[in-house]
Each structure stands twice: as C-alpha cells, then as structure tokens.
Design a protein around this motif. Sequence first.
Motif, PDB file in Angstrom:
ATOM      1  N   TYR A   1       0.784  -1.126  -0.431  1.00 65.68           N
ATOM      2  CA  TYR A   1      -0.109   0.375   0.018  1.00 65.68           C
ATOM      3  C   TYR A   1       0.884   0.977   0.390  1.00 65.68           C
ATOM      4  CZ  TYR A   1      -3.959  -1.989  -0.190  1.00 65.68           C
ATOM      5  OH  TYR A   1      -5.509  -2.639  -0.228  1.00 65.68           O
TER       6      TYR A   1
ATOM      7  N   ASP B   1      -8.500   2.355   1.487  1.00 69.94           N
ATOM      8  CA  ASP B   1      -8.068   0.707   2.171  1.00 69.94           C
ATOM      9  C   ASP B   1      -7.866   0.880   2.760  1.00 69.94           C
ATOM     10  OD1 ASP B   1      -9.702   0.087  -0.372  1.00 69.94           O
ATOM     11  OD2 ASP B   1      -7.516  -0.507  -0.788  1.00 69.94           O
TER      12      ASP B   1
ATOM     13  N   ARG C   1      -5.574   4.279  -3.585  1.00 68.75           N
ATOM     14  CA  ARG C   1      -6.418   3.624  -2.350  1.00 68.75           C
ATOM     15  C   ARG C   1      -5.569   3.144  -2.218  1.00 68.75           C
ATOM     16  NH1 ARG C   1      -3.421   0.363  -7.751  1.00 68.75           N
ATOM     17  NH2 ARG C   1      -1.709   2.139  -7.378  1.00 68.75           N
TER      18      ARG C   1
END
Length: 503
Positions: free
Chosen positions: A347, A393, A389
């Motif tokens: 991530y 998340d 993203r």
Amino acid sequence: MTLTERMIEGARLNHFINGKRTAPRSGQYLQSFDPTTGQPWYEAADGDAADVDAAVQAAQAALVDPAWRRMTQSARGKLVRRLAELVARDADTLARIEMRDNGKLLREMQAQLGAMPDTYHYFAGMADKLQGETIPVNKLDMLNFTLREPLGVIGMITPWNSPLMLLTGTLAPCLAIGNTVVIKPSEHTSASTLALAELIQEAGFPDGVVNVVTGHGKTAGEALTRHPGIAKIVFTGSTATGRRIATNAAGNLVPCQMELGGKSPHVVFDDVDLDRAVNGVVAGVFAAGGQTCIAGSRCFVEARVYRDFIERLADRAKRVRIGHPADEATELGPLALAAQLEKVETYVSYGVADGAKIAAGGRRPQDEALVRGWYFEPTVLVDAKNEMRFMRDEIFGPVVGVMPFRDEDELIRLANDTHYGLAAGIWTQNIDRAMRFARNVDAGTVWINTYRSAAYMSPSGGFKESGYGKRGGFEVMREFSRLKNVVIDHSGATQDPFVIRLR
C-alpha cells in the motif's frame, strides 16, 4: 502445571473444552510465530467442525445445568469478580504472552492487562442490576412485566491485535448475564486466550461455561459461524470476513455483533498547539504499529498550517524508536504477521504510484538487529488525495496519509467520503466547531483534542462498513440478553376465547 508455566519454546497447546485441555480430533496443530524473529515458538491445536461441535455441546449443556442456570445474579457477579482478581494477579505474565504472540510493546500490553480487571469488576457489578420493568397497561386486572434473560451460547471470534482486551469487553458482560461461550481466537494469537481459560476454571466457573477452540478461520471459524447451536456471533476483524460471517449466521437467523474495519479521519485546525496535535496524530496511527481498527490513518490539516504540520509530523516519525517490544525505550515494535508486513509495503507503493510523497519512513528498517523480524518504519505520505488506494482501504499498519483542507464544509465531505465509520478525531480550540464536527461526521466514536482514549463504561461501535452493535456500558448488556414479556391475568374472569383482549 498451568499453561503460563508451560509457555516455552515448542510447547503444544490444546483446546479448552468442558473444563479440560482437549487434543484436536484431527491430531493436527498449527504454528504460531514470534514477530521479532519470524520463527515459530509454539503450536496450537488446529480445530475443525468436530472440535467446534464438541465445544458448542459443552456450552449448551452448561447453559441448562442448574449449577449455572440456577446460580443467582449476585453469585455470578462474585465469580466475575474472582476472575478479575486472577487476571490482576497474572497480568504481567499474560502481557508477556501477548507481546510474544503479536509483537506489541510490553508496556502497552501491561497497560491493557493492568486495566482489564476493572472491566470485569464493572460488569460483575452489572450482574444483579440487569432487571426488567413493570409496564402499566389499560387493563387494571393484568400484571404486565418484562424479564431480561441470557441469550444462550455466544460464539466469539477474536482478532490478533489485542486478543484479551477485545475479548474482555464482550466476555465479561456475557458471563455476568449468564450466557455460555465458545471462543475461537485468531490462529496467530491463541496462547493468551488459552491462559485466560485456565484462570476462568480457577475462578470456579462451572465446566463448559467458557470453551476455547483454536484453529484457522476457514475451518474452525467457519464451523462456529454456521453452527445451529449458537445464539449470537461476536466478531472483531476485517469487513470482508465480517460479511462472510454475517451470511453464515443469517442461515440460522442468528444475530451478530461486529467491530470491523476503519479508515478514520483525524483532523487538525490551525488554532491548536501543533506539537500537541502532532503527538495526537502519532498516538492515533503509530501506536500499536497502526494495527488497530480505530487508527487515524487519514489526516486532514487546515491549509494555513499544512506545511508546518507535515514537517513536524515527519520529524517526529523519523525519531520514533523502533526495537524489540520488551525494551522500555522502544516506541514501535514489529508488525504481527509476515503477511501484514507485505500488505503495508504494497500500500505504500500504491501511494507513491498514485502521486503521494514519502515524507518519512516507507521501508523496512535497515538495523541488523531488526532485519529478521517483521518491522516497518512509521510512514508519513503527504500531498495525499482521498481517492488514492492507500487512503480508501484499511492498511492496518504504521502509515498515515496527510492532506490539506480549506474549510469545514470541505472537511466534512472529505471525512465522510469513506465506506467506514468507526472513529474520528479533531484538534481545535473552537468548541462550536468541534461540536459541529461531532454531529456531522459519520463515526461511532468522536474524540476532541485527544485520540485513542477508551473507557469500558462508554458504548462504542461503528457505522457503515465498520460494523454494528455496541460494546461497553449498559448498552452491551442489552446486546447479550433477550427481553421477555410476561402477562398475568388476576381478574379471575373468563374471557371470550374468540376475541383478543385489548381492554
């Protein structure tokens, strides 16, 4: 010899069913790993549907056994108080087991375990306060009242980040009310729950009231959530797993209580002491390695102080002391799982690819003493955007994205632009602004000029995809009891059998 005395390298730990340590029917065991070294340190029983069924049957038998069913509310409260005393006695040992299991700081786990007896004492006091009420109706010759009763056998699936603390918040009220319980701890952190089971036995709870089945979620967890003998499912974990559990439970029309994922907004206005706010943001996302559902991982800073704030935050992140969790000087230990370390790295790379800039951290530490463990530097990604993203998340690691905002309207839009709704925090000296934020933000808990402050007497729970149901305070007593209406006709009259009596 107790479980805590047997916590040595290579120990093999069995289920706890009906008051006995019970080997898995399959004969299979799974390994648990020390996050500081990446090496296995004990084995736990790898349970399956047969083990779960045995535990549920034991809990069902205990539920109707007069030794538990006929026990007075006050007597149950005394048992819960005795358990509190035993947890206090063994708090340091339990803290060290959890530190070894999930890599959290020893002083963090000691703080959790030190406070845990208070939760048991609180709900022990609730045991004889759970009462029904008399309801006035428009029939003078009727006595109409309600009873609060145990729900039945409660299935609990607990996470790996704070196993005992998160278990205690639901186990204590369940026992105070008179339910029986089957616990499936995370396959990564089973040891402390098994140790607690032995304390429950020592406290004098009847056999079968509390049972522990260890194993993987896809086998033992799946079997527990599908079992027809379960009255309610409690789950703490990811939203994706929560959906599957809710689907399984729905097949038996079983309700759930769920604390799921979070992507909480942490807001800083320009009227506060920035160093204090920086400290709050650090507490909100780097404490516990960011492995907490309430992590304030989306940080919104008023544009006028944005550059100054991110410089201070990045500087503090760079000074965070990474090390072994048993070291008093350590501020950040390892992540709990190898898979979690890989997820965090992924991530962070997403964030960079999407245009965010790394102001601090962003990699595994290079210190030779840490390379074998699952460590990751506290990471600050700046110039983030809400659609990236890593901002959408839940990462569950020491990573915060920081972005500026111009005014309150924009802030509320950004803060609520998420699937989650577990927590939120705001730093401001303007009480009117703070209250507007508290009313308008979609979050089950809102902190003002503080963050990650918990109290067992306060109700907590998420909105949207962060789950449903409340924990803490008297609200949780309602969650784990059922309300029964009782009507007594003391008129002595015979009524028309074909007409419902409304007056």
